[in-house]
Scaffold this motif. Structure first.
Motif, PDB file in Angstrom:
ATOM      1  N   TYR A   1      84.555  21.492  40.024  1.00  0.00           N
ATOM      2  CA  TYR A   1      84.350  22.491  41.070  1.00  0.00           C
ATOM      3  C   TYR A   1      85.068  22.057  42.341  1.00  0.00           C
ATOM      4  O   TYR A   1      85.151  20.870  42.645  1.00  0.00           O
ATOM      5  CB  TYR A   1      82.860  22.716  41.330  1.00  0.00           C
ATOM      6  CG  TYR A   1      82.223  23.529  40.218  1.00  0.00           C
ATOM      7  CD1 TYR A   1      82.181  24.915  40.300  1.00  0.00           C
ATOM      8  CD2 TYR A   1      81.710  22.910  39.093  1.00  0.00           C
ATOM      9  CE1 TYR A   1      81.632  25.670  39.281  1.00  0.00           C
ATOM     10  CE2 TYR A   1      81.160  23.665  38.063  1.00  0.00           C
ATOM     11  CZ  TYR A   1      81.123  25.040  38.155  1.00  0.00           C
ATOM     12  OH  TYR A   1      80.586  25.787  37.144  1.00  0.00           O
TER      13      TYR A   1
ATOM     14  N   ASP B   1      84.543  31.056  40.118  1.00  0.00           N
ATOM     15  CA  ASP B   1      83.259  30.768  39.494  1.00  0.00           C
ATOM     16  C   ASP B   1      82.316  30.207  40.543  1.00  0.00           C
ATOM     17  O   ASP B   1      82.739  29.474  41.441  1.00  0.00           O
ATOM     18  CB  ASP B   1      83.432  29.747  38.359  1.00  0.00           C
ATOM     19  CG  ASP B   1      82.172  29.532  37.544  1.00  0.00           C
ATOM     20  OD1 ASP B   1      81.336  30.460  37.488  1.00  0.00           O
ATOM     21  OD2 ASP B   1      82.012  28.446  36.964  1.00  0.00           O
TER      22      ASP B   1
ATOM     23  N   THR C   1      78.272  28.506  40.705  1.00  0.00           N
ATOM     24  CA  THR C   1      77.038  28.112  40.030  1.00  0.00           C
ATOM     25  C   THR C   1      76.119  27.472  41.064  1.00  0.00           C
ATOM     26  O   THR C   1      76.577  26.853  42.012  1.00  0.00           O
ATOM     27  CB  THR C   1      77.308  27.154  38.846  1.00  0.00           C
ATOM     28  OG1 THR C   1      76.102  26.952  38.128  1.00  0.00           O
ATOM     29  CG2 THR C   1      77.847  25.816  39.298  1.00  0.00           C
TER      30      THR C   1
ATOM     31  N   SER D   1      72.428  25.216  41.808  1.00  0.00           N
ATOM     32  CA  SER D   1      71.354  24.345  41.330  1.00  0.00           C
ATOM     33  C   SER D   1      70.301  24.275  42.426  1.00  0.00           C
ATOM     34  O   SER D   1      70.622  24.085  43.602  1.00  0.00           O
ATOM     35  CB  SER D   1      71.881  22.930  41.054  1.00  0.00           C
ATOM     36  OG  SER D   1      72.861  22.957  40.043  1.00  0.00           O
TER      37      SER D   1
END
Length: 152
Positions: free
Chosen positions: A102, A131, A133, A135
């Motif tokens: 990333y 992209d 993502t 957490s």
């Protein structure tokens, strides 16, 4: 930088509100030389600013999210646009360009999932991304703003 300077830095990291006289007493100097050393450390850029640290929980910011982003493009124009875009959000409290899979890591602090969803939609709608993502931190085990000084 000597041991006295390191002690000044260590003590200021623990309490930036400490008075010059208390700081001087703690390190074994009188107030004037202590103040001069502090000024020198500021002029050298070692002390960049003094801030108040706030309690996120008491402010209702109970959700910490680490958002990883892959760049849509790798040209300077897009990178500058993304840096400005992501930095514009108050919810983003830390922002890094990374090596590895990333390209960017954002530390985001919000009240709850609804607030995060609102942030996420504004983030992804404002710029073309490859992209994203996220957490969610379940527990904060260590938090410190103090820089390690033992290597100096």
């Amino acid at each position: 930088m000597d041991a006295v300077d390191r002690k000044i830095l260590a003590l200021l990291q623990q309490n930036a509100d400490i008075s010059i006289s208390d700081l001087a007493e703690e390190i074994g100097l009188t107030a004037t030389p202590c103040w001069r050393r502090m000024q020198r450390l500021q002029q050298a850029g070692l002390i960049t600013r003094k801030v108040a640290l706030l309690d996120a929980q008491k402010l209702g910011l109970s959700m910490t999210v680490f958002v990883q982003v892959k760049a849509a493009q790798h040209d300077g124009k897009w990178l500058d646009r993304f840096a400005r875009h992501a930095s514009s959000f108050d919810e983003v409290v830390e922002f890094y360009r990374m090596s590895g899979e990333y390209d960017y890591l954002l530390k985001v602090m919000v009240k709850d999932m609804q607030c995060f969803d609102h942030f996420y939609k504004r983030l992804v709608n404002g710029i073309d991304l490859n992209d994203v993502t996220s957490s969610f931190a379940m527990e904060q085990i260590k938090y410190s703003t103090a820089m390690p000084l033992q290597h100096l």
